[in-house]
Design an enzyme around this catalytic site. Sequence first.
Site, PDB file in Angstrom:
ATOM      1  N   ARG A  86      -9.910  42.905  32.329  1.00 47.22           N
ATOM      2  CA  ARG A  86     -10.837  43.882  32.792  1.00 47.22           C
ATOM      3  C   ARG A  86     -12.363  43.660  31.989  1.00 47.22           C
ATOM      4  O   ARG A  86     -11.961  43.998  30.708  1.00 47.22           O
ATOM      5  CB  ARG A  86     -10.208  45.110  32.956  1.00 47.22           C
ATOM      6  CG  ARG A  86     -11.199  46.435  33.471  1.00 47.22           C
ATOM      7  CD  ARG A  86     -10.542  47.830  33.471  1.00 47.22           C
ATOM      8  NE  ARG A  86      -9.432  47.751  34.202  1.00 47.22           N
ATOM      9  CZ  ARG A  86      -8.386  48.352  34.069  1.00 47.22           C
ATOM     10  NH1 ARG A  86      -8.315  49.076  32.758  1.00 47.22           N
ATOM     11  NH2 ARG A  86      -7.187  48.205  34.765  1.00 47.22           N
ATOM     12  N   ARG A 156     -12.484  54.144  28.009  1.00 47.09           N
ATOM     13  CA  ARG A 156     -12.715  53.037  28.990  1.00 47.09           C
ATOM     14  C   ARG A 156     -13.975  52.831  29.385  1.00 47.09           C
ATOM     15  O   ARG A 156     -15.013  53.523  28.845  1.00 47.09           O
ATOM     16  CB  ARG A 156     -11.697  53.320  30.225  1.00 47.09           C
ATOM     17  CG  ARG A 156     -10.378  53.653  29.881  1.00 47.09           C
ATOM     18  CD  ARG A 156      -9.450  52.489  29.370  1.00 47.09           C
ATOM     19  NE  ARG A 156      -8.048  52.735  29.245  1.00 47.09           N
ATOM     20  CZ  ARG A 156      -7.164  52.621  29.880  1.00 47.09           C
ATOM     21  NH1 ARG A 156      -7.434  52.294  31.295  1.00 47.09           N
ATOM     22  NH2 ARG A 156      -5.921  52.833  29.698  1.00 47.09           N
ATOM     23  N   LYS A 218      -5.581  57.220  27.204  1.00 48.39           N
ATOM     24  CA  LYS A 218      -6.831  56.923  27.756  1.00 48.39           C
ATOM     25  C   LYS A 218      -7.890  57.857  27.806  1.00 48.39           C
ATOM     26  O   LYS A 218      -7.485  58.952  28.025  1.00 48.39           O
ATOM     27  CB  LYS A 218      -6.670  56.106  28.925  1.00 48.39           C
ATOM     28  CG  LYS A 218      -6.214  56.818  29.933  1.00 48.39           C
ATOM     29  CD  LYS A 218      -5.745  55.723  31.377  1.00 48.39           C
ATOM     30  CE  LYS A 218      -5.092  56.803  32.395  1.00 48.39           C
ATOM     31  NZ  LYS A 218      -4.772  55.804  33.450  1.00 48.39           N
ATOM     32  N   LYS A 220     -11.945  58.896  29.872  1.00 45.85           N
ATOM     33  CA  LYS A 220     -12.557  58.253  30.847  1.00 45.85           C
ATOM     34  C   LYS A 220     -14.103  59.176  31.018  1.00 45.85           C
ATOM     35  O   LYS A 220     -13.635  60.387  31.024  1.00 45.85           O
ATOM     36  CB  LYS A 220     -11.984  58.223  32.264  1.00 45.85           C
ATOM     37  CG  LYS A 220     -10.839  57.246  32.225  1.00 45.85           C
ATOM     38  CD  LYS A 220     -10.262  57.128  33.768  1.00 45.85           C
ATOM     39  CE  LYS A 220      -9.049  56.393  33.888  1.00 45.85           C
ATOM     40  NZ  LYS A 220      -8.650  56.148  35.145  1.00 45.85           N
ATOM     41  N   CYS A 441      -5.594  50.953  45.401  1.00 44.60           N
ATOM     42  CA  CYS A 441      -5.394  50.324  44.193  1.00 44.60           C
ATOM     43  C   CYS A 441      -4.877  49.025  44.457  1.00 44.60           C
ATOM     44  O   CYS A 441      -4.372  48.680  45.538  1.00 44.60           O
ATOM     45  CB  CYS A 441      -4.408  51.222  43.249  1.00 44.60           C
ATOM     46  SG  CYS A 441      -2.907  51.485  43.636  1.00 44.60           S
ATOM     47  N   CYS A 447       0.726  44.760  39.893  1.00 45.97           N
ATOM     48  CA  CYS A 447       0.814  46.057  38.864  1.00 45.97           C
ATOM     49  C   CYS A 447       2.347  46.160  38.651  1.00 45.97           C
ATOM     50  O   CYS A 447       3.093  46.502  39.566  1.00 45.97           O
ATOM     51  CB  CYS A 447       0.224  47.122  39.573  1.00 45.97           C
ATOM     52  SG  CYS A 447       0.276  48.700  38.512  1.00 45.97           S
ATOM     53  N   CYS A 486       1.585  54.013  43.285  1.00 45.27           N
ATOM     54  CA  CYS A 486       2.477  54.902  42.416  1.00 45.27           C
ATOM     55  C   CYS A 486       1.622  56.346  42.270  1.00 45.27           C
ATOM     56  O   CYS A 486       0.592  56.337  42.523  1.00 45.27           O
ATOM     57  CB  CYS A 486       2.787  54.324  40.944  1.00 45.27           C
ATOM     58  SG  CYS A 486       1.294  54.261  39.853  1.00 45.27           S
ATOM     59  N   CYS A 490      -4.958  55.513  40.878  1.00 48.38           N
ATOM     60  CA  CYS A 490      -5.982  54.697  40.422  1.00 48.38           C
ATOM     61  C   CYS A 490      -6.917  54.633  41.521  1.00 48.38           C
ATOM     62  O   CYS A 490      -8.164  54.542  41.076  1.00 48.38           O
ATOM     63  CB  CYS A 490      -5.406  53.283  40.047  1.00 48.38           C
ATOM     64  SG  CYS A 490      -4.707  53.302  38.376  1.00 48.38           S
TER      65      CYS A 490
END
Length: 577
Positions: A86, A156, A218, A220, A441, A447, A486, A490
Amino acid sequence: MKEKTQYVNFIKNSTQPLSDNERIKKTSNFLRGTITKDLNNNLTGGFNSDNSQLIKFHGMYQQDDRDVRIERTQQKLEPLINIMLRCRLPGGVIRPRQWLAIDDFSNKYTLYETIRLTTRQTFQLHGLLKPNLKKIHNLLHTIELDSIATAGDVNRNVVCTANPTESEYHYQVWEIAKSISKHLLPKSHAYAEIWLDGKKTESTESEPILSATYLPRKFKIAIAIPPINDVDVHANDLSFIAIKNNINKKIIGFNVLVGGGLAMTYGDVTTYPCKAREFGYINTQDILKITEAIVTVQRDWGDRSDRKHAKTKYTLIKVGVQTFKAEVERRAGIKFAPIHSYKFTHRGDCFGWIEDIKHDWHLTLFIENGRITNNNPNKLLKNGIRAIAKVHSGCFRLTTNQNLIISGVSPNNKYIIDNILKKYGISNHDSTPQRKASMACVALPTCPLAMAEAERFLPQFITKVENIMSKYKLEKNAIILRVTGCPNSCARAMLSEIGLTGRSIGRYNLYLGGDNIGTRIPRLYRENITEQDILNILDTTIGRWAKERRNNESYGDYVVRIGIVKPVINSEEDFYE
């Protein structure tokens, strides 16, 4: 307040065992680990368990193709391990020359020969094999890009509004997004040493903002420009809402929102999606100080024992908004002013050509699921964008809704680009408003967290939803609809009017009742149901909406108003009611 103070003291003096990720970070020698040793191991296509975590900090995820996993097991082969990379692309701006280089690389060195635009305003390359990893990092370096800190327990990719209707303000927020991204980058030299063959350095580095063990989870950050909430401010740990001076066309400051996050864990009622909380208003010049203070409070107070509760939203809930806010003010040496008035009227992208005040043109193209391929022989999307990149003198802007803006087009080039689009069969007109308002996603096959299909499921599912919309004469309307494989959300399903989260192959949880401006979390309506069950529910509720809605009432507002679902007011208290 006493209980909140006790919690803060508990975090500072906690004797709870740390999660294993904390061990990995602590012993990694500032993110080096033994990645280089694994790179030179030709007996496997992957990295060991510790290093597979550490490469995330360098912008990569180890994956395998789950479509062929059983077959390879039967052949006594290891899974088809490959890497997803990414790019770090603050604000989503990429130059045509950079795009052409990435396009070339994807054709030569990836298993899938595609480029995927993400919900965090950057692109991903899927299907990289280990021998080609240094090639991609060196290419990125050559074209002045990198993949540092696009995954792992760090800040991120910083996103900001990319919408052409706000182009006069876009450059300002883009510059701020870049400055925030740079300020919060890891200071470790590990990336250059490992991937760019940089000179080895002694381990005397320090991470004054992130710490030697980086963040608990993480982090954001997003910047929005009202009235468009195209970045979904409530999905982020930290969001800045720009306050404009429409006379001189300058951004004078920002409202600050903290603690948004959408992931949850099935069966664990202590996890839930949360909207961000309003902290107050700051002047533009204070944005880096406030950002650093918020990040370091989360660094020091976030839960490092239980990763399910390590995000900023849980820290904020446990210590309380006022306690967290006061600590931010103390560290930054800045007091928040009262929130300035703002209003979101819609979100999503404005498709088609838009002319700005300088008479430049901007074209927003709908890219279904963000996947740029040549798989449709009647719509050679990848080749068409490549042809445009060869003649375009402006830039491309990637949006947080997985779409692409061809930005800064001169009047003369507008006709050239239109002809290229026609040549390659690329048009916005072949997609309905409902399709443009839907996204998914990646999910299967790459994934590792996916429980059900999302990207491969959505196109055919939307065709069936379009049929329902047409049945009730709603073809010109759209419902914000999102699918994730899931519960990590995302694709931001937990801020949609209709949200599907995967439970197992062919089964999903159905959430209803978010609003179309992204300020309300939907509620679970049915659990672990099939596609046909979902379509039956949508047929009934959309039919009722068509007959009973008030004025231009959205689907999400309608199902809340008539009591199909109760609104989620405060996630930690009523999400599971």
